[in-house]
Motif scaffolding. Sequence first.
Motif, mmCIF file in Angstrom:
data_model
loop_
_atom_site.group_PDB
_atom_site.id
_atom_site.type_symbol
_atom_site.label_atom_id
_atom_site.label_comp_id
_atom_site.label_asym_id
_atom_site.label_seq_id
_atom_site.Cartn_x
_atom_site.Cartn_y
_atom_site.Cartn_z
ATOM 1 N N PHE A 243 0.900 -1.245 0.067
ATOM 2 C CA PHE A 243 -0.057 0.112 -0.109
ATOM 3 C C PHE A 243 0.943 1.245 0.075
ATOM 4 O O PHE A 243 2.023 1.475 0.743
ATOM 5 C CB PHE A 243 -0.824 -0.038 1.063
ATOM 6 C CG PHE A 243 -1.598 1.136 1.423
ATOM 7 C CD1 PHE A 243 -2.966 1.540 0.660
ATOM 8 C CD2 PHE A 243 -1.264 2.233 2.275
ATOM 9 C CE1 PHE A 243 -3.598 2.527 0.755
ATOM 10 C CE2 PHE A 243 -2.204 3.631 2.210
ATOM 11 C CZ PHE A 243 -3.155 3.535 1.726
ATOM 12 N N SER A 244 0.503 2.138 -0.786
ATOM 13 C CA SER A 244 1.276 3.514 -0.987
ATOM 14 C C SER A 244 0.382 4.520 -0.545
ATOM 15 O O SER A 244 -0.891 4.750 -0.769
ATOM 16 C CB SER A 244 1.461 3.690 -2.449
ATOM 17 O OG SER A 244 2.158 5.164 -2.513
ATOM 18 N N PRO A 245 0.892 5.380 0.471
ATOM 19 C CA PRO A 245 0.196 6.535 1.043
ATOM 20 C C PRO A 245 -0.202 7.654 -0.218
ATOM 21 O O PRO A 245 -0.959 8.535 0.026
ATOM 22 C CB PRO A 245 1.037 7.191 1.962
ATOM 23 C CG PRO A 245 2.389 6.664 1.553
ATOM 24 C CD PRO A 245 2.290 5.332 0.993
ATOM 25 N N GLY A 246 0.578 7.577 -1.305
ATOM 26 C CA GLY A 246 0.150 8.632 -2.466
ATOM 27 C C GLY A 246 0.627 9.935 -1.911
ATOM 28 O O GLY A 246 1.175 10.380 -0.954
ATOM 29 N N GLU A 247 0.055 10.907 -2.520
ATOM 30 C CA GLU A 247 0.177 12.080 -2.412
ATOM 31 C C GLU A 247 -0.327 12.745 -1.245
ATOM 32 O O GLU A 247 0.087 13.705 -0.691
ATOM 33 C CB GLU A 247 -0.092 13.169 -3.826
ATOM 34 C CG GLU A 247 0.531 12.988 -5.080
ATOM 35 C CD GLU A 247 0.239 13.645 -5.918
ATOM 36 O OE1 GLU A 247 -0.889 14.385 -5.990
ATOM 37 O OE2 GLU A 247 0.611 13.735 -7.260
ATOM 38 N N GLU A 248 -1.615 12.171 -0.791
ATOM 39 C CA GLU A 248 -2.127 12.535 0.440
ATOM 40 C C GLU A 248 -1.646 12.217 1.420
ATOM 41 O O GLU A 248 -2.096 12.552 2.562
ATOM 42 C CB GLU A 248 -3.779 12.146 0.280
ATOM 43 C CG GLU A 248 -4.502 12.377 -1.004
ATOM 44 C CD GLU A 248 -4.320 11.487 -2.226
ATOM 45 O OE1 GLU A 248 -3.255 10.619 -2.045
ATOM 46 O OE2 GLU A 248 -4.888 11.582 -3.159
ATOM 47 N N ASP A 249 -0.344 11.214 1.229
ATOM 48 C CA ASP A 249 0.105 10.871 2.532
ATOM 49 C C ASP A 249 -0.711 10.131 3.729
ATOM 50 O O ASP A 249 -0.719 10.223 4.651
ATOM 51 C CB ASP A 249 0.951 11.861 3.298
ATOM 52 C CG ASP A 249 2.010 11.229 4.434
ATOM 53 O OD1 ASP A 249 2.335 10.384 4.178
ATOM 54 O OD2 ASP A 249 2.173 12.266 5.350
ATOM 55 N N PHE B 94 -4.984 1.206 -6.323
ATOM 56 C CA PHE B 94 -5.502 2.599 -6.513
ATOM 57 C C PHE B 94 -4.301 3.616 -6.589
ATOM 58 O O PHE B 94 -4.472 4.770 -6.785
ATOM 59 C CB PHE B 94 -6.175 2.940 -5.213
ATOM 60 C CG PHE B 94 -7.392 2.136 -5.167
ATOM 61 C CD1 PHE B 94 -8.211 1.687 -6.217
ATOM 62 C CD2 PHE B 94 -7.868 1.717 -3.608
ATOM 63 C CE1 PHE B 94 -9.345 0.964 -6.117
ATOM 64 C CE2 PHE B 94 -9.053 1.191 -3.699
ATOM 65 C CZ PHE B 94 -9.825 0.642 -4.573
ATOM 66 N N SER B 95 -3.094 3.081 -6.834
ATOM 67 C CA SER B 95 -1.743 4.032 -7.291
ATOM 68 C C SER B 95 -2.087 4.834 -8.372
ATOM 69 O O SER B 95 -1.600 5.867 -8.329
ATOM 70 C CB SER B 95 -0.664 2.978 -7.060
ATOM 71 O OG SER B 95 -0.720 2.333 -8.135
ATOM 72 N N ALA B 96 -2.829 4.252 -9.395
ATOM 73 C CA ALA B 96 -2.898 4.655 -10.624
ATOM 74 C C ALA B 96 -3.691 6.027 -10.530
ATOM 75 O O ALA B 96 -3.511 7.019 -10.971
ATOM 76 C CB ALA B 96 -3.576 4.013 -11.574
ATOM 77 N N GLU B 97 -4.777 5.729 -9.488
ATOM 78 C CA GLU B 97 -5.728 6.902 -9.468
ATOM 79 C C GLU B 97 -4.952 8.034 -8.793
ATOM 80 O O GLU B 97 -5.135 9.250 -8.768
ATOM 81 C CB GLU B 97 -6.821 6.437 -8.697
ATOM 82 C CG GLU B 97 -7.786 5.470 -9.435
ATOM 83 C CD GLU B 97 -8.973 4.982 -8.606
ATOM 84 O OE1 GLU B 97 -9.095 5.692 -7.683
ATOM 85 O OE2 GLU B 97 -9.324 4.064 -8.969
#
Length: 221
Positions: free
Chosen positions: A149-155, A205-208
């Motif tokens: 799981f990646s936290p993405g830009e929203e951390d 959901f990393s693409a999104e």
Amino acid sequence: MDLRTDPPPAAQPEARTDPRIARTRRLLHDALLSLARERDLDTIAVADIADRATINRSTFYQHYPDKETLLADALDEQARLAGADLSALLPLDESDQPPALLVRYLEHLDENAALYRRALGETGSPLTTARLRRRMTTIVTTGLEGHGFSPGEEDLPVAIAAASITGSLIGVLTAWLEMTPRPSTERAASWVWQMLVPARQHDPFSAERTGTARCGSPCGT
């Protein structure tokens, strides 16, 4: 020089529950479950449970501090006997089809729908709901961490993502139990399994999060 060492201590046998204690707890489980199928939990008193179980109130309190703990234990035992222990779902796989264990758990809920509607409802059992939430959170968290799981830009922390998914899962189960007519357990299991996608596939959901579409390029390019 004596090089001998003392032998390791013998393994202690697992403590066994006194058969009389086990029998009394079964009576209490059965008594509360039968009462909870008949009326709302907040109308059931310890005296009612003791009377149905043919024991006295003092005996009740020798085994349980309150009816909340009794109900949570009774439901856990029912799920275990039905072969529907949610903790056994781990590790989650990436199959498109929900596992048999998940279907069995939904069958267990379906067979005890009136009871679970009361237990998970607005005037139900906070402890039962909390235990279910804790088990689901463990499953989701373990799945997220195990599938990158990646936290993405929203951390977004894993704990927050897991809490969001778990809350949605409990909402789906509660709504399903309230539906008339109620869709099949297989269909409900497929809903739950789909909601677990983030916990059983590698960061789907990393693409999104990065604005990348399934085609592999940024949307709109």
